[in-house]
Write a protein that holds these residues in place. Structure first.
Motif, PDB file in Angstrom:
ATOM      1  N   LEU A  37       0.826  -1.209   0.000  1.00 16.58           N
ATOM      2  CA  LEU A  37       0.000   0.000   0.000  1.00 16.58           C
ATOM      3  C   LEU A  37       0.863   1.263   0.000  1.00 16.58           C
ATOM      4  O   LEU A  37       0.528   2.262  -0.639  1.00 16.58           O
ATOM      5  N   GLY A  38       1.990   1.201   0.718  1.00 16.67           N
ATOM      6  CA  GLY A  38       2.906   2.337   0.737  1.00 16.67           C
ATOM      7  C   GLY A  38       3.458   2.635  -0.647  1.00 16.67           C
ATOM      8  O   GLY A  38       3.536   3.799  -1.063  1.00 16.67           O
ATOM      9  N   GLY A 197      23.910   6.225  -1.224  1.00 17.60           N
ATOM     10  CA  GLY A 197      22.693   5.483  -0.914  1.00 17.60           C
ATOM     11  C   GLY A 197      21.777   6.217   0.045  1.00 17.60           C
ATOM     12  O   GLY A 197      21.923   7.405   0.293  1.00 17.60           O
ATOM     13  N   ILE A 198      20.837   5.477   0.623  1.00 14.54           N
ATOM     14  CA  ILE A 198      19.844   6.048   1.542  1.00 14.54           C
ATOM     15  C   ILE A 198      20.290   5.820   2.980  1.00 14.54           C
ATOM     16  O   ILE A 198      20.449   4.683   3.427  1.00 14.54           O
ATOM     17  N   GLY A 199      20.508   6.904   3.712  1.00 10.68           N
ATOM     18  CA  GLY A 199      20.849   6.832   5.124  1.00 10.68           C
ATOM     19  C   GLY A 199      19.657   7.201   5.984  1.00 10.68           C
ATOM     20  O   GLY A 199      18.926   8.139   5.667  1.00 10.68           O
ATOM     21  N   ILE A 200      19.435   6.457   7.058  1.00  6.08           N
ATOM     22  CA  ILE A 200      18.259   6.679   7.918  1.00  6.08           C
ATOM     23  C   ILE A 200      18.697   6.808   9.373  1.00  6.08           C
ATOM     24  O   ILE A 200      19.387   5.920   9.906  1.00  6.08           O
ATOM     25  N   THR A 201      18.303   7.901  10.006  1.00 10.24           N
ATOM     26  CA  THR A 201      18.544   8.119  11.432  1.00 10.24           C
ATOM     27  C   THR A 201      17.199   8.319  12.113  1.00 10.24           C
ATOM     28  O   THR A 201      16.360   9.078  11.619  1.00 10.24           O
ATOM     29  N   GLN A 213      10.589  -0.134   3.617  1.00 13.88           N
ATOM     30  CA  GLN A 213       9.546   0.726   3.053  1.00 13.88           C
ATOM     31  C   GLN A 213      10.116   2.078   2.622  1.00 13.88           C
ATOM     32  O   GLN A 213       9.790   2.587   1.548  1.00 13.88           O
ATOM     33  N   VAL A 214      10.972   2.645   3.469  1.00 11.51           N
ATOM     34  CA  VAL A 214      11.590   3.930   3.136  1.00 11.51           C
ATOM     35  C   VAL A 214      12.387   3.802   1.839  1.00 11.51           C
ATOM     36  O   VAL A 214      12.272   4.635   0.931  1.00 11.51           O
ATOM     37  N   ILE A 217      10.014   3.390  -1.233  1.00 11.91           N
ATOM     38  CA  ILE A 217       9.344   4.638  -1.603  1.00 11.91           C
ATOM     39  C   ILE A 217      10.339   5.601  -2.264  1.00 11.91           C
ATOM     40  O   ILE A 217      10.018   6.271  -3.247  1.00 11.91           O
ATOM     41  N   CYS A 218      11.552   5.646  -1.755  1.00 12.57           N
ATOM     42  CA  CYS A 218      12.595   6.474  -2.381  1.00 12.57           C
ATOM     43  C   CYS A 218      12.852   6.027  -3.817  1.00 12.57           C
ATOM     44  O   CYS A 218      13.013   6.859  -4.720  1.00 12.57           O
ATOM     45  N   LYS A 219      12.883   4.718  -4.030  1.00 10.53           N
ATOM     46  CA  LYS A 219      13.107   4.177  -5.377  1.00 10.53           C
ATOM     47  C   LYS A 219      11.985   4.594  -6.313  1.00 10.53           C
ATOM     48  O   LYS A 219      12.228   4.930  -7.479  1.00 10.53           O
ATOM     49  N   GLU A 220      10.762   4.602  -5.815  1.00 10.34           N
ATOM     50  CA  GLU A 220       9.617   5.005  -6.634  1.00 10.34           C
ATOM     51  C   GLU A 220       9.748   6.459  -7.094  1.00 10.34           C
ATOM     52  O   GLU A 220       9.354   6.815  -8.203  1.00 10.34           O
TER      53      GLU A 220
END
Length: 377
Positions: A37-38, A197-201, A213-214, A217-220
């Motif tokens: 769904l996301g 790349g994608i870093g998450i804090t 999921q993050v 969604i970033c790829k989309e």
């Protein structure tokens, strides 16, 4: 032709949007389907943005009657379905003649008016009646909502006989155009990077989103590198809003008009809806509460200037948003060159402990403070 190609291309995107919305409606919401769904929400947001973006070099712009220049200290827009009383309300509040009649679609362009309240000059805009599907370009909905994005406050005018139905439709249309009502931006910091790349804090536990999921969604949205700092328990919608970066967060009052046509018991129930002010524009009922609520939601400060050796000018306050009410903001509003010779300010009022008090450029002013700017010799 190129125009026909664009039209077919837009239609195919609208069809894809309809298909995604249909699939989302069919999909049960649970932990197993949350990631799917996301992704659908992200794809839907991207497609809607592409549909709403004007074609490069294309005409059409804002449309006749919609390019009203901003004036005064604040701009308030009236939005609502046809024949709910927007034109009558504008006429009663400002004396501006906005055509009104007992049939729908009387107002076809944006009608401006001016209201003076508590020393503040407020520009009021009577926008043409919104219709369902406005966010998809039906009628003049796109122009109406585009002007709404420039407002400091929105008044959604509702017919008291069918308020909840109209309220949900209008909210859906505004949300589809990137307008968020009566809420703050999600506390997510997003910085794009060239690589890595994608870093998450996370400073707060995330109950709605996980790292997969993050990343999906970033790829989309074709975001391959970036740094996210989550300082709130974010949802998929919050993340999409931050990545899109074009959302407008606007305070909103639901003005329940034509209360003379419903019973006291019905009014008592509807009055429990948050952010609601009941009125009757035709008979001018409850206008005092409406004006006080408009002032409160605009969240402005009136600052009075005092020349040396003279009394303050209480007839012409300088009106500043509370979020930009420093001495520096005041100086910029008076004259940009004032800061170059600024020494200090003498301030009287509730923002200081002593009257007067010597303050610097960063001092935050309160409503009805008096300020004398002292220049360097």
């Amino acid at each position: 032709t190129r125009g026909n190609f664009r039209s077919k291309f837009k239609m195919s995107k609208l069809q894809r949007i309809a298909e995604i919305e249909s699939e989302m409606a069919r999909t049960q919401k649970n932990k197993a389907t949350s990631q799917h769904l996301g992704l659908l929400k992200a794809r839907l947001a991207r497609l809607k943005r592409e549909v709403l973006m004007p074609a490069a070099g294309g005409g059409g712009g804002k449309g006749e009657g919609f390019d009203v220049s901003k004036s005064g200290d604040a701009r308030v827009g009236f939005i609502g379905f046809p024949s709910v009383g927007k034109s009558t309300l504008l006429t009663k509040l400002t004396g501006t003649e906005s055509e009104a009649a007992d049939y729908e679609f009387t107002t076809l362009t944006c009608i401006p008016g001016s209201l003076h309240y508590k020393g503040c000059k407020i520009q009021l805009l009577d926008l043409p009646g919104i219709i369902e599907g406005a966010k998809d370009g039906k009628g003049r909905g796109k122009q109406v909502i585009a002007v709404a994005r420039t407002c400091d406050l929105l008044l959604i005018i509702l017919d008291a006989s069918k308020p909840l139905q109209h309220k949900s439709i209008i909210e859906h249309e505004l949300t589809g155009f990137g307008i968020r009502l009566n809420c703050d931006p999600p506390n997510i910091v997003f910085k794009k990077k060239d690589k890595g790349g994608i870093g998450i804090t996370k400073t707060v536990t995330q109950t709605h989103l996980d790292d997969k999921q993050v990343a999906a969604i970033c790829k989309e949205f074709r975001v391959v590198s970036g740094e996210f700092t989550f300082r709130c328990d974010a949802t998929v919608d919050d993340l999409i809003d931050v990545i899109e970066g074009n959302r407008i967060y606007v305070p909103c009052i639901y003005v329940l008009n034509k209360i003379d046509q419903i019973s006291v018991e019905e009014l008592d129930i509807l009055d429990r809806i948050p952010h609601v002010v009941p009125i009757c524009a035709f008979y001018e009922w409850n206008f005092d509460e409406l004006l006080d609520t408009i002032w409160m939601y605009l969240d402005m400060n009136r600052v009075y200037t005092k020349p040396k050796g003279q009394i303050p000018d209480y007839d012409a306050p300088i009106v500043l948003p509370k979020s930009h009410s420093s001495v520096k903001d005041l100086c910029m509003r008076i004259h940009k060159g004032l800061l170059s010779n600024f020494k200090h300010a003498l301030v009287w009022g509730s923002s200081v402990k002593h009257n007067p008090q010597k303050c610097g450029k960063d001092h935050l002013l309160n409503d009805e403070d008096v300020v004398q700017v002292v220049k360097k010799i």
